[in-house]
Design a protein around this motif. Sequence first.
Motif, PDB file in Angstrom:
ATOM      1  N   TYR A 147      -1.265  -6.538  16.508  1.00  0.00           N
ATOM      2  CA  TYR A 147      -1.616  -5.132  16.653  1.00  0.00           C
ATOM      3  C   TYR A 147      -0.321  -4.350  16.697  1.00  0.00           C
ATOM      4  O   TYR A 147      -0.389  -3.016  16.060  1.00  0.00           O
ATOM      5  N   TRP A 148       0.481  -4.987  17.339  1.00  0.00           N
ATOM      6  CA  TRP A 148       1.851  -4.046  17.834  1.00  0.00           C
ATOM      7  C   TRP A 148       2.593  -3.853  16.419  1.00  0.00           C
ATOM      8  O   TRP A 148       2.964  -2.767  15.996  1.00  0.00           O
ATOM      9  N   MET A 149       2.574  -4.824  15.644  1.00  0.00           N
ATOM     10  CA  MET A 149       3.272  -4.657  14.265  1.00  0.00           C
ATOM     11  C   MET A 149       2.384  -3.924  13.075  1.00  0.00           C
ATOM     12  O   MET A 149       2.860  -3.128  12.633  1.00  0.00           O
ATOM     13  N   ALA A 150       0.914  -3.756  13.349  1.00  0.00           N
ATOM     14  CA  ALA A 150       0.170  -2.756  12.327  1.00  0.00           C
ATOM     15  C   ALA A 150       0.526  -1.417  13.109  1.00  0.00           C
ATOM     16  O   ALA A 150       0.067  -0.502  12.316  1.00  0.00           O
TER      17      ALA A 150
ATOM     18  N   THR B 203       9.287  -1.107   1.231  1.00  0.00           N
ATOM     19  CA  THR B 203       8.405  -1.993   0.082  1.00  0.00           C
ATOM     20  C   THR B 203       9.162  -3.160  -0.269  1.00  0.00           C
ATOM     21  O   THR B 203       8.439  -4.524  -0.499  1.00  0.00           O
ATOM     22  N   LEU B 204      10.513  -3.090  -0.551  1.00  0.00           N
ATOM     23  CA  LEU B 204      11.128  -4.399  -1.108  1.00  0.00           C
ATOM     24  C   LEU B 204      11.330  -5.005  -0.045  1.00  0.00           C
ATOM     25  O   LEU B 204      11.168  -6.410  -0.313  1.00  0.00           O
ATOM     26  N   GLY B 205      11.376  -4.802   1.311  1.00  0.00           N
ATOM     27  CA  GLY B 205      11.547  -5.908   2.390  1.00  0.00           C
ATOM     28  C   GLY B 205      10.281  -6.548   2.373  1.00  0.00           C
ATOM     29  O   GLY B 205      10.342  -7.949   2.645  1.00  0.00           O
ATOM     30  N   TRP B 206       9.276  -5.886   2.666  1.00  0.00           N
ATOM     31  CA  TRP B 206       8.033  -6.819   2.615  1.00  0.00           C
ATOM     32  C   TRP B 206       7.785  -7.634   1.425  1.00  0.00           C
ATOM     33  O   TRP B 206       7.342  -8.948   1.562  1.00  0.00           O
TER      34      TRP B 206
ATOM     35  N   PRO C  98      11.997 -13.469  11.503  1.00  0.00           N
ATOM     36  CA  PRO C  98      11.933 -13.280  12.920  1.00  0.00           C
ATOM     37  C   PRO C  98      10.994 -12.015  13.212  1.00  0.00           C
ATOM     38  O   PRO C  98      10.894 -11.071  12.237  1.00  0.00           O
ATOM     39  N   TYR C  99      10.128 -12.102  14.289  1.00  0.00           N
ATOM     40  CA  TYR C  99       9.388 -11.026  14.696  1.00  0.00           C
ATOM     41  C   TYR C  99      10.155  -9.695  14.652  1.00  0.00           C
ATOM     42  O   TYR C  99       9.489  -8.570  14.010  1.00  0.00           O
ATOM     43  N   TRP C 100      11.363  -9.491  15.090  1.00  0.00           N
ATOM     44  CA  TRP C 100      11.934  -8.143  15.371  1.00  0.00           C
ATOM     45  C   TRP C 100      12.071  -7.872  13.706  1.00  0.00           C
ATOM     46  O   TRP C 100      12.076  -6.454  13.508  1.00  0.00           O
ATOM     47  N   GLU C 101      12.452  -8.604  12.831  1.00  0.00           N
ATOM     48  CA  GLU C 101      12.602  -8.110  11.411  1.00  0.00           C
ATOM     49  C   GLU C 101      11.522  -7.537  10.678  1.00  0.00           C
ATOM     50  O   GLU C 101      11.587  -6.467  10.102  1.00  0.00           O
ATOM     51  N   LEU C 102      10.406  -8.083  10.951  1.00  0.00           N
ATOM     52  CA  LEU C 102       8.989  -7.504  10.355  1.00  0.00           C
ATOM     53  C   LEU C 102       8.772  -6.260  11.068  1.00  0.00           C
ATOM     54  O   LEU C 102       8.348  -5.279  10.655  1.00  0.00           O
TER      55      LEU C 102
ATOM     56  N   LEU D 116      10.018   1.083   8.946  1.00  0.00           N
ATOM     57  CA  LEU D 116      10.746   1.867   7.877  1.00  0.00           C
ATOM     58  C   LEU D 116       9.496   2.169   6.816  1.00  0.00           C
ATOM     59  O   LEU D 116       9.640   3.146   6.380  1.00  0.00           O
ATOM     60  N   ALA D 117       8.501   1.418   7.147  1.00  0.00           N
ATOM     61  CA  ALA D 117       7.393   1.957   6.288  1.00  0.00           C
ATOM     62  C   ALA D 117       6.727   3.394   6.682  1.00  0.00           C
ATOM     63  O   ALA D 117       6.078   3.955   5.797  1.00  0.00           O
ATOM     64  N   GLY D 118       6.833   3.530   7.804  1.00  0.00           N
ATOM     65  CA  GLY D 118       6.743   5.025   8.441  1.00  0.00           C
ATOM     66  C   GLY D 118       7.047   6.051   7.669  1.00  0.00           C
ATOM     67  O   GLY D 118       6.716   6.988   8.098  1.00  0.00           O
ATOM     68  N   ILE D 119       8.365   5.937   6.777  1.00  0.00           N
ATOM     69  CA  ILE D 119       8.885   6.995   5.923  1.00  0.00           C
ATOM     70  C   ILE D 119       7.759   7.475   5.085  1.00  0.00           C
ATOM     71  O   ILE D 119       7.768   8.913   4.947  1.00  0.00           O
TER      72      ILE D 119
END
Length: 452
Positions: A58-61, A99-102, A112-116, A122-125
Amino acid sequence: MTSWDPENAETWDSKLAWRTLWVTTFCLTLAFIAWFLPSAIIPKLNALGYSFTKDQLYWMAAMPGLAAGLLRIIWMVLPPMMGTRKMVTLTTLLLIASTLGWGVRVQSPTAPYWELMVLAFLAGIGGGAFSGFMPSTSYFFPKSKQGTALGLQAGIGNLGVSLVQLLTPYFIAMGALAVFGGSQQMTMPGQQPTTVWYQNAAFVWIPLMLIGAVLAWTTLKSVPIKANVRQQFDIFGNIDTWYMTLLYIMTFGTFSGLSAQFGLLMANLYGIGNPEIVQGAGSGAQMLVQGYQVPDVVQFVFLGPLVGAVARFAFSPLTDRMGGAIWTLISGIGLVFSIAYTIPALTPDTSSAAALDAGFNQFLWGMLAIFLFSGIGNASTFKQMPMIFEKRQAGGVIGWTAAIAAFGPFFFGIGVTTFGPVIFYAIGIVFALMCIVITWMRYARKGAPKPS
Protein backbone atom coordinates in the motif's frame (compact mmCIF):
# COMPACT_ATOMS: atom_id res chain seq x y z
CA MET A 1 5.39 35.79 -30.85
CA THR A 2 5.18 39.36 -29.59
CA SER A 3 1.40 39.73 -29.50
CA TRP A 4 -0.73 36.97 -28.04
CA ASP A 5 -4.33 37.46 -27.02
CA PRO A 6 -6.56 34.39 -27.51
CA GLU A 7 -9.62 36.52 -26.78
CA ASN A 8 -8.85 38.58 -29.92
CA ALA A 9 -9.78 36.60 -33.02
CA GLU A 10 -7.37 38.72 -35.12
CA THR A 11 -4.28 37.83 -33.08
CA TRP A 12 -5.18 34.33 -31.90
CA ASP A 13 -3.27 31.61 -33.78
CA SER A 14 -5.74 28.75 -33.58
CA LYS A 15 -3.49 26.35 -35.52
CA LEU A 16 -0.69 26.84 -33.01
CA ALA A 17 -3.13 26.41 -30.13
CA TRP A 18 -4.51 23.11 -31.39
CA ARG A 19 -1.04 21.83 -32.35
CA THR A 20 0.14 22.64 -28.84
CA LEU A 21 -2.87 20.84 -27.41
CA TRP A 22 -2.28 17.61 -29.34
CA VAL A 23 1.50 17.42 -28.81
CA THR A 24 1.29 18.20 -25.10
CA THR A 25 -1.63 15.79 -24.74
CA PHE A 26 0.45 13.00 -26.28
CA CYS A 27 3.25 13.76 -23.84
CA LEU A 28 0.81 14.08 -20.92
CA THR A 29 -0.62 10.64 -21.73
CA LEU A 30 2.91 9.21 -21.51
CA ALA A 31 3.37 11.09 -18.23
CA PHE A 32 0.29 9.41 -16.75
CA ILE A 33 1.55 6.06 -18.03
CA ALA A 34 4.83 6.58 -16.19
CA TRP A 35 2.96 7.77 -13.08
CA PHE A 36 0.64 4.77 -12.89
CA LEU A 37 3.00 2.10 -14.19
CA PRO A 38 3.74 1.10 -10.56
CA SER A 39 0.01 0.52 -9.97
CA ALA A 40 0.05 -2.10 -12.75
CA ILE A 41 3.16 -3.80 -11.37
CA ILE A 42 2.92 -3.59 -7.57
CA PRO A 43 -0.11 -5.93 -7.14
CA LYS A 44 1.91 -8.67 -8.92
CA LEU A 45 5.26 -8.21 -7.18
CA ASN A 46 4.70 -11.05 -4.71
CA ALA A 47 3.49 -13.31 -7.50
CA LEU A 48 6.82 -12.60 -9.21
CA GLY A 49 8.76 -13.75 -6.17
CA TYR A 50 8.92 -10.77 -3.80
CA SER A 51 7.56 -11.12 -0.26
CA PHE A 52 6.25 -7.71 0.78
CA THR A 53 3.50 -7.22 3.35
CA LYS A 54 0.13 -5.63 2.55
CA ASP A 55 1.13 -2.40 4.26
CA GLN A 56 4.42 -2.27 2.35
CA LEU A 57 2.57 -2.67 -0.93
CA TYR A 58 0.00 0.00 0.00
CA TRP A 59 2.81 2.40 0.88
CA MET A 60 4.62 1.61 -2.35
CA ALA A 61 1.45 2.22 -4.39
CA ALA A 62 0.89 5.46 -2.45
CA MET A 63 4.40 6.82 -3.06
CA PRO A 64 3.85 8.04 -6.67
CA GLY A 65 0.93 10.11 -5.37
CA LEU A 66 3.03 11.69 -2.62
CA ALA A 67 5.76 12.47 -5.13
CA ALA A 68 3.32 13.88 -7.70
CA GLY A 69 1.75 16.21 -5.14
CA LEU A 70 5.15 17.55 -4.11
CA LEU A 71 6.49 17.80 -7.65
CA ARG A 72 3.35 19.52 -8.95
CA ILE A 73 4.11 22.42 -6.63
CA ILE A 74 7.36 22.80 -8.59
CA TRP A 75 5.85 22.20 -12.02
CA MET A 76 3.03 24.71 -11.41
CA VAL A 77 5.48 27.64 -11.52
CA LEU A 78 7.44 26.43 -14.56
CA PRO A 79 5.21 27.49 -17.51
CA PRO A 80 5.77 31.28 -17.13
CA MET A 81 9.45 30.70 -16.27
CA MET A 82 10.58 28.05 -18.79
CA GLY A 83 7.93 28.27 -21.49
CA THR A 84 5.94 25.42 -22.99
CA ARG A 85 8.59 24.08 -25.39
CA LYS A 86 11.44 23.59 -22.92
CA MET A 87 9.21 22.40 -20.08
CA VAL A 88 7.38 19.71 -22.07
CA THR A 89 10.56 18.44 -23.72
CA LEU A 90 12.56 18.14 -20.49
CA THR A 91 9.68 16.61 -18.56
CA THR A 92 9.05 13.95 -21.20
CA LEU A 93 12.72 12.93 -21.11
CA LEU A 94 12.63 12.68 -17.31
CA LEU A 95 9.84 10.09 -17.53
CA ILE A 96 12.36 7.56 -18.84
CA ALA A 97 14.22 7.24 -15.52
CA SER A 98 11.51 5.52 -13.47
CA THR A 99 10.10 3.63 -16.46
CA LEU A 100 13.50 2.11 -17.20
CA GLY A 101 14.04 1.33 -13.51
CA TRP A 102 10.80 -0.63 -13.17
CA GLY A 103 11.61 -2.58 -16.33
CA VAL A 104 14.95 -3.61 -14.89
CA ARG A 105 13.76 -4.45 -11.37
CA VAL A 106 10.79 -6.71 -12.21
CA GLN A 107 13.11 -9.18 -13.93
CA SER A 108 14.28 -10.76 -10.68
CA PRO A 109 12.84 -10.47 -7.14
CA THR A 110 16.05 -9.16 -5.56
CA ALA A 111 15.52 -5.39 -5.31
CA PRO A 112 15.45 -4.05 -1.73
CA TYR A 113 12.27 -2.32 -0.59
CA TRP A 114 13.91 1.11 -0.40
CA GLU A 115 14.98 0.91 -4.05
CA LEU A 116 11.46 0.17 -5.27
CA MET A 117 10.20 3.04 -3.11
CA VAL A 118 12.67 5.35 -4.87
CA LEU A 119 11.41 4.15 -8.26
CA ALA A 120 7.84 4.71 -7.07
CA PHE A 121 8.77 8.24 -6.04
CA LEU A 122 10.42 8.98 -9.40
CA ALA A 123 7.27 7.78 -11.15
CA GLY A 124 5.62 10.81 -9.54
CA ILE A 125 7.38 13.02 -12.11
CA GLY A 126 4.67 11.87 -14.51
CA GLY A 127 2.05 13.16 -12.11
CA GLY A 128 3.95 16.39 -11.48
CA ALA A 129 3.87 17.16 -15.19
CA PHE A 130 0.12 17.78 -15.07
CA SER A 131 0.53 21.03 -13.13
CA GLY A 132 2.83 22.37 -15.82
CA PHE A 133 1.16 21.06 -18.95
CA MET A 134 -2.42 22.10 -18.16
CA PRO A 135 -1.76 25.75 -17.16
CA SER A 136 0.56 26.10 -20.15
CA THR A 137 -2.14 24.87 -22.55
CA SER A 138 -4.70 27.23 -21.00
CA TYR A 139 -2.61 30.21 -22.18
CA PHE A 140 -3.21 29.24 -25.82
CA PHE A 141 -7.04 29.19 -25.83
CA PRO A 142 -9.84 31.75 -25.30
CA LYS A 143 -12.08 31.22 -22.29
CA SER A 144 -14.94 30.06 -24.51
CA LYS A 145 -12.89 27.05 -25.62
CA GLN A 146 -10.89 26.28 -22.48
CA GLY A 147 -13.42 23.86 -21.08
CA THR A 148 -13.21 21.73 -24.22
CA ALA A 149 -9.44 22.13 -24.68
CA LEU A 150 -8.49 21.37 -21.09
CA GLY A 151 -11.06 18.60 -20.88
CA LEU A 152 -9.63 16.93 -23.97
CA GLN A 153 -6.07 17.25 -22.73
CA ALA A 154 -6.78 16.05 -19.21
CA GLY A 155 -9.25 13.37 -20.28
CA ILE A 156 -7.03 11.86 -22.96
CA GLY A 157 -4.04 12.26 -20.65
CA ASN A 158 -5.95 10.42 -17.92
CA LEU A 159 -6.43 7.57 -20.40
CA GLY A 160 -2.77 6.84 -19.82
CA VAL A 161 -3.84 5.29 -16.53
CA SER A 162 -6.16 2.84 -18.28
CA LEU A 163 -3.72 2.19 -21.11
CA VAL A 164 -0.94 1.03 -18.83
CA GLN A 165 -3.28 -1.12 -16.74
CA LEU A 166 -5.17 -2.54 -19.74
CA LEU A 167 -2.17 -3.31 -21.94
CA THR A 168 0.21 -4.62 -19.28
CA PRO A 169 -1.31 -8.17 -19.24
CA TYR A 170 -0.87 -8.38 -23.01
CA PHE A 171 2.63 -6.91 -23.11
CA ILE A 172 3.97 -9.24 -20.41
CA ALA A 173 2.71 -12.28 -22.32
CA MET A 174 4.53 -11.36 -25.55
CA GLY A 175 7.99 -12.87 -25.54
CA ALA A 176 8.67 -11.32 -28.95
CA LEU A 177 8.69 -7.87 -27.31
CA ALA A 178 11.35 -8.90 -24.80
CA VAL A 179 14.34 -7.41 -26.65
CA PHE A 180 16.10 -6.90 -23.31
CA GLY A 181 16.10 -9.39 -20.41
CA GLY A 182 14.73 -12.87 -19.93
CA SER A 183 11.43 -14.31 -18.75
CA GLN A 184 10.05 -14.66 -15.23
CA GLN A 185 7.73 -17.12 -13.52
CA MET A 186 4.52 -15.63 -12.08
CA THR A 187 2.67 -17.83 -9.60
CA MET A 188 -0.99 -17.26 -8.72
CA PRO A 189 -2.89 -19.19 -5.99
CA GLY A 190 -4.08 -22.58 -7.12
CA GLN A 191 -2.56 -22.18 -10.58
CA GLN A 192 0.54 -23.44 -12.30
CA PRO A 193 3.38 -20.91 -12.72
CA THR A 194 3.06 -18.76 -15.84
CA THR A 195 5.95 -17.55 -17.97
CA VAL A 196 5.88 -13.76 -18.36
CA TRP A 197 8.13 -10.96 -19.58
CA TYR A 198 7.17 -8.24 -17.11
CA GLN A 199 9.86 -5.83 -18.30
CA ASN A 200 7.79 -5.31 -21.46
CA ALA A 201 5.23 -3.40 -19.36
CA ALA A 202 7.84 -0.67 -18.91
CA PHE A 203 10.25 -0.86 -21.82
CA VAL A 204 7.58 -0.61 -24.53
CA TRP A 205 6.82 3.01 -23.56
CA ILE A 206 10.40 4.35 -23.69
CA PRO A 207 10.59 4.78 -27.51
CA LEU A 208 7.31 6.74 -27.39
CA MET A 209 8.75 8.99 -24.69
CA LEU A 210 11.72 9.76 -26.92
CA ILE A 211 9.38 10.53 -29.81
CA GLY A 212 7.29 12.80 -27.57
CA ALA A 213 10.36 14.76 -26.49
CA VAL A 214 11.44 15.25 -30.12
CA LEU A 215 7.94 16.40 -31.13
CA ALA A 216 7.81 18.87 -28.25
CA TRP A 217 11.21 20.36 -29.08
CA THR A 218 10.55 20.68 -32.81
CA THR A 219 6.89 21.79 -32.93
CA LEU A 220 6.03 23.73 -29.76
CA LYS A 221 6.40 27.43 -28.96
CA SER A 222 6.02 29.45 -25.78
CA VAL A 223 3.53 32.28 -25.34
CA PRO A 224 4.86 35.54 -23.81
CA ILE A 225 3.39 35.13 -20.34
CA LYS A 226 6.13 35.68 -17.77
CA ALA A 227 6.09 35.72 -13.97
CA ASN A 228 8.56 34.80 -11.27
CA VAL A 229 7.73 32.51 -8.35
CA ARG A 230 6.82 35.33 -5.94
CA GLN A 231 4.45 36.95 -8.44
CA GLN A 232 2.68 33.64 -9.05
CA PHE A 233 1.98 33.15 -5.35
CA ASP A 234 -0.56 36.00 -5.31
CA ILE A 235 -3.22 33.35 -5.96
CA PHE A 236 -3.12 32.37 -2.29
CA GLY A 237 -4.71 35.64 -1.23
CA ASN A 238 -7.88 34.74 -3.13
CA ILE A 239 -10.46 32.70 -1.20
CA ASP A 240 -11.61 31.01 -4.40
CA THR A 241 -8.19 29.40 -4.74
CA TRP A 242 -8.89 27.47 -1.55
CA TYR A 243 -12.49 26.63 -2.42
CA MET A 244 -11.47 25.27 -5.83
CA THR A 245 -8.69 23.29 -4.19
CA LEU A 246 -11.26 21.51 -2.03
CA LEU A 247 -13.49 20.82 -5.04
CA TYR A 248 -10.61 19.40 -7.07
CA ILE A 249 -9.57 17.19 -4.18
CA MET A 250 -13.11 15.80 -4.26
CA THR A 251 -12.87 15.08 -7.99
CA PHE A 252 -9.30 14.44 -9.14
CA GLY A 253 -8.13 13.43 -5.67
CA THR A 254 -10.76 10.70 -5.78
CA PHE A 255 -9.89 9.70 -9.35
CA SER A 256 -6.14 9.49 -8.79
CA GLY A 257 -6.43 7.84 -5.39
CA LEU A 258 -8.76 5.12 -6.59
CA SER A 259 -6.77 4.62 -9.81
CA ALA A 260 -3.59 3.92 -7.88
CA GLN A 261 -5.13 1.69 -5.22
CA PHE A 262 -8.04 0.03 -7.10
CA GLY A 263 -6.10 -3.14 -7.89
CA LEU A 264 -4.72 -3.62 -4.39
CA LEU A 265 -8.08 -2.93 -2.78
CA MET A 266 -9.81 -5.43 -5.05
CA ALA A 267 -7.15 -8.07 -4.38
CA ASN A 268 -7.26 -7.56 -0.62
CA LEU A 269 -11.06 -7.62 -0.42
CA TYR A 270 -12.09 -10.19 -3.01
CA GLY A 271 -8.85 -11.71 -4.27
CA ILE A 272 -5.58 -13.32 -3.29
CA GLY A 273 -4.93 -10.80 -0.51
CA ASN A 274 -7.93 -11.86 1.62
CA PRO A 275 -6.86 -14.67 4.01
CA GLU A 276 -10.52 -15.68 4.51
CA ILE A 277 -10.66 -16.59 0.83
CA VAL A 278 -7.16 -17.83 0.03
CA GLN A 279 -4.87 -19.59 2.51
CA GLY A 280 -1.16 -19.69 1.77
CA ALA A 281 0.62 -18.45 -1.33
CA GLY A 282 2.06 -19.70 -4.58
CA SER A 283 1.03 -22.88 -6.33
CA GLY A 284 0.17 -24.50 -2.99
CA ALA A 285 -2.46 -21.92 -2.04
CA GLN A 286 -5.77 -23.32 -0.83
CA MET A 287 -9.20 -21.88 -1.61
CA LEU A 288 -11.27 -21.56 1.57
CA VAL A 289 -14.59 -20.72 -0.15
CA GLN A 290 -15.43 -23.53 -2.53
CA GLY A 291 -16.90 -22.54 -5.89
CA TYR A 292 -15.69 -18.95 -5.72
CA GLN A 293 -13.62 -17.77 -8.68
CA VAL A 294 -10.97 -15.31 -7.48
CA PRO A 295 -11.07 -12.30 -9.85
CA ASP A 296 -7.92 -11.57 -11.80
CA VAL A 297 -7.29 -7.95 -10.86
CA VAL A 298 -5.70 -7.01 -14.18
CA GLN A 299 -8.93 -7.84 -16.02
CA PHE A 300 -10.85 -5.17 -14.11
CA VAL A 301 -8.44 -2.56 -12.78
CA PHE A 302 -8.28 -0.51 -16.01
CA LEU A 303 -12.07 -0.05 -16.15
CA GLY A 304 -12.30 2.59 -13.42
CA PRO A 305 -9.67 4.97 -14.81
CA LEU A 306 -11.13 4.43 -18.29
CA VAL A 307 -14.63 5.47 -17.15
CA GLY A 308 -13.25 8.51 -15.34
CA ALA A 309 -11.07 9.63 -18.23
CA VAL A 310 -13.81 9.24 -20.84
CA ALA A 311 -16.26 11.14 -18.61
CA ARG A 312 -13.76 13.97 -18.33
CA PHE A 313 -13.44 14.70 -22.03
CA ALA A 314 -17.02 13.64 -22.93
CA PHE A 315 -18.56 16.14 -20.50
CA SER A 316 -16.13 19.00 -21.25
CA PRO A 317 -18.15 20.40 -24.19
CA LEU A 318 -21.23 20.39 -21.94
CA THR A 319 -19.39 22.48 -19.36
CA ASP A 320 -18.57 25.03 -22.08
CA ARG A 321 -22.28 25.26 -22.96
CA MET A 322 -23.86 25.03 -19.49
CA GLY A 323 -21.11 26.25 -17.18
CA GLY A 324 -18.93 24.21 -14.86
CA ALA A 325 -20.59 24.84 -11.49
CA ILE A 326 -23.78 22.89 -12.21
CA TRP A 327 -21.76 19.84 -13.26
CA THR A 328 -19.52 20.10 -10.19
CA LEU A 329 -22.71 20.05 -8.14
CA ILE A 330 -23.92 16.94 -9.99
CA SER A 331 -20.49 15.36 -9.50
CA GLY A 332 -20.61 15.87 -5.73
CA ILE A 333 -24.13 14.50 -5.37
CA GLY A 334 -23.25 11.50 -7.54
CA LEU A 335 -20.16 10.79 -5.45
CA VAL A 336 -22.16 10.78 -2.22
CA PHE A 337 -24.61 8.19 -3.52
CA SER A 338 -21.91 6.11 -5.25
CA ILE A 339 -19.73 5.92 -2.16
CA ALA A 340 -22.73 5.06 0.03
CA TYR A 341 -23.66 2.26 -2.39
CA THR A 342 -20.11 0.86 -2.31
CA ILE A 343 -19.55 0.87 1.46
CA PRO A 344 -21.46 -2.38 2.25
CA ALA A 345 -19.29 -4.23 -0.30
CA LEU A 346 -16.11 -3.17 1.53
CA THR A 347 -16.83 -5.89 4.10
CA PRO A 348 -16.89 -9.12 2.03
CA ASP A 349 -19.30 -11.86 3.10
CA THR A 350 -17.14 -15.00 2.92
CA SER A 351 -19.91 -17.40 3.98
CA SER A 352 -20.46 -18.65 0.43
CA ALA A 353 -19.34 -18.26 -3.16
CA ALA A 354 -22.69 -16.67 -4.05
CA ALA A 355 -22.32 -14.06 -1.31
CA LEU A 356 -18.80 -13.23 -2.46
CA ASP A 357 -19.90 -12.94 -6.08
CA ALA A 358 -22.73 -10.57 -5.12
CA GLY A 359 -20.40 -8.49 -2.97
CA PHE A 360 -17.81 -8.29 -5.71
CA ASN A 361 -20.37 -7.14 -8.27
CA GLN A 362 -21.61 -4.42 -5.93
CA PHE A 363 -18.02 -3.35 -5.21
CA LEU A 364 -17.14 -3.20 -8.91
CA TRP A 365 -20.23 -1.27 -10.01
CA GLY A 366 -19.99 1.09 -7.06
CA MET A 367 -16.37 1.85 -7.82
CA LEU A 368 -17.14 2.47 -11.50
CA ALA A 369 -19.88 4.92 -10.49
CA ILE A 370 -17.40 6.75 -8.25
CA PHE A 371 -14.98 6.98 -11.18
CA LEU A 372 -17.77 8.29 -13.43
CA PHE A 373 -18.78 11.16 -11.17
CA SER A 374 -15.19 12.05 -10.29
CA GLY A 375 -14.47 12.28 -14.05
CA ILE A 376 -17.43 14.61 -14.57
CA GLY A 377 -16.16 16.81 -11.75
CA ASN A 378 -12.65 16.83 -13.19
CA ALA A 379 -14.05 18.37 -16.37
CA SER A 380 -16.31 20.90 -14.64
CA THR A 381 -13.77 22.27 -12.17
CA PHE A 382 -11.32 22.98 -14.99
CA LYS A 383 -14.05 24.94 -16.75
CA GLN A 384 -14.72 26.92 -13.57
CA MET A 385 -11.18 28.06 -12.88
CA PRO A 386 -10.61 30.07 -16.10
CA MET A 387 -14.00 31.71 -15.52
CA ILE A 388 -13.26 32.69 -11.92
CA PHE A 389 -9.67 33.94 -12.28
CA GLU A 390 -7.79 36.15 -14.76
CA LYS A 391 -5.55 34.30 -17.25
CA ARG A 392 -2.21 34.14 -15.41
CA GLN A 393 -3.87 33.46 -12.07
CA ALA A 394 -6.09 30.81 -13.64
CA GLY A 395 -2.99 28.97 -14.83
CA GLY A 396 -1.49 29.15 -11.36
CA VAL A 397 -4.68 27.97 -9.68
CA ILE A 398 -4.99 25.07 -12.13
CA GLY A 399 -1.43 24.06 -11.26
CA TRP A 400 -1.92 24.48 -7.50
CA THR A 401 -5.23 22.62 -7.23
CA ALA A 402 -3.82 19.83 -9.38
CA ALA A 403 -0.78 19.63 -7.10
CA ILE A 404 -2.83 19.14 -3.96
CA ALA A 405 -5.28 16.70 -5.58
CA ALA A 406 -2.32 14.62 -6.81
CA PHE A 407 -1.78 13.55 -3.22
CA GLY A 408 -4.90 11.40 -3.75
CA PRO A 409 -3.01 8.08 -4.15
CA PHE A 410 -0.94 8.83 -1.05
CA PHE A 411 -3.86 9.82 1.19
CA PHE A 412 -6.02 6.99 -0.13
CA GLY A 413 -3.33 4.45 0.72
CA ILE A 414 -2.71 5.96 4.16
CA GLY A 415 -6.44 6.32 4.84
CA VAL A 416 -7.23 2.70 4.00
CA THR A 417 -4.35 1.32 6.08
CA THR A 418 -5.04 3.65 9.04
CA PHE A 419 -8.84 3.69 9.26
CA GLY A 420 -9.86 0.73 7.13
CA PRO A 421 -11.85 1.08 3.91
CA VAL A 422 -15.30 1.50 5.49
CA ILE A 423 -14.42 4.44 7.74
CA PHE A 424 -12.27 6.03 5.05
CA TYR A 425 -15.11 5.89 2.52
CA ALA A 426 -17.49 7.33 5.11
CA ILE A 427 -15.09 10.25 5.56
CA GLY A 428 -15.29 10.66 1.77
CA ILE A 429 -19.06 11.12 1.98
CA VAL A 430 -18.69 13.85 4.61
CA PHE A 431 -16.06 15.62 2.50
CA ALA A 432 -18.24 15.45 -0.63
CA LEU A 433 -21.21 16.91 1.29
CA MET A 434 -19.04 19.84 2.35
CA CYS A 435 -18.00 20.40 -1.28
CA ILE A 436 -21.63 20.31 -2.42
CA VAL A 437 -22.46 23.13 0.00
CA ILE A 438 -19.47 25.20 -1.21
CA THR A 439 -20.39 24.69 -4.86
CA TRP A 440 -24.02 25.67 -4.32
CA MET A 441 -23.39 28.72 -2.14
CA ARG A 442 -20.39 30.14 -4.02
CA TYR A 443 -20.78 29.12 -7.67
CA ALA A 444 -23.99 27.34 -8.72
CA ARG A 445 -27.03 29.03 -7.15
CA LYS A 446 -28.86 31.96 -8.65
CA GLY A 447 -27.08 35.14 -7.56
CA ALA A 448 -23.93 33.26 -6.51
CA PRO A 449 -20.89 35.49 -5.85
CA LYS A 450 -18.82 33.73 -8.54
CA PRO A 451 -21.09 32.08 -11.10
CA SER A 452 -18.99 29.76 -13.23
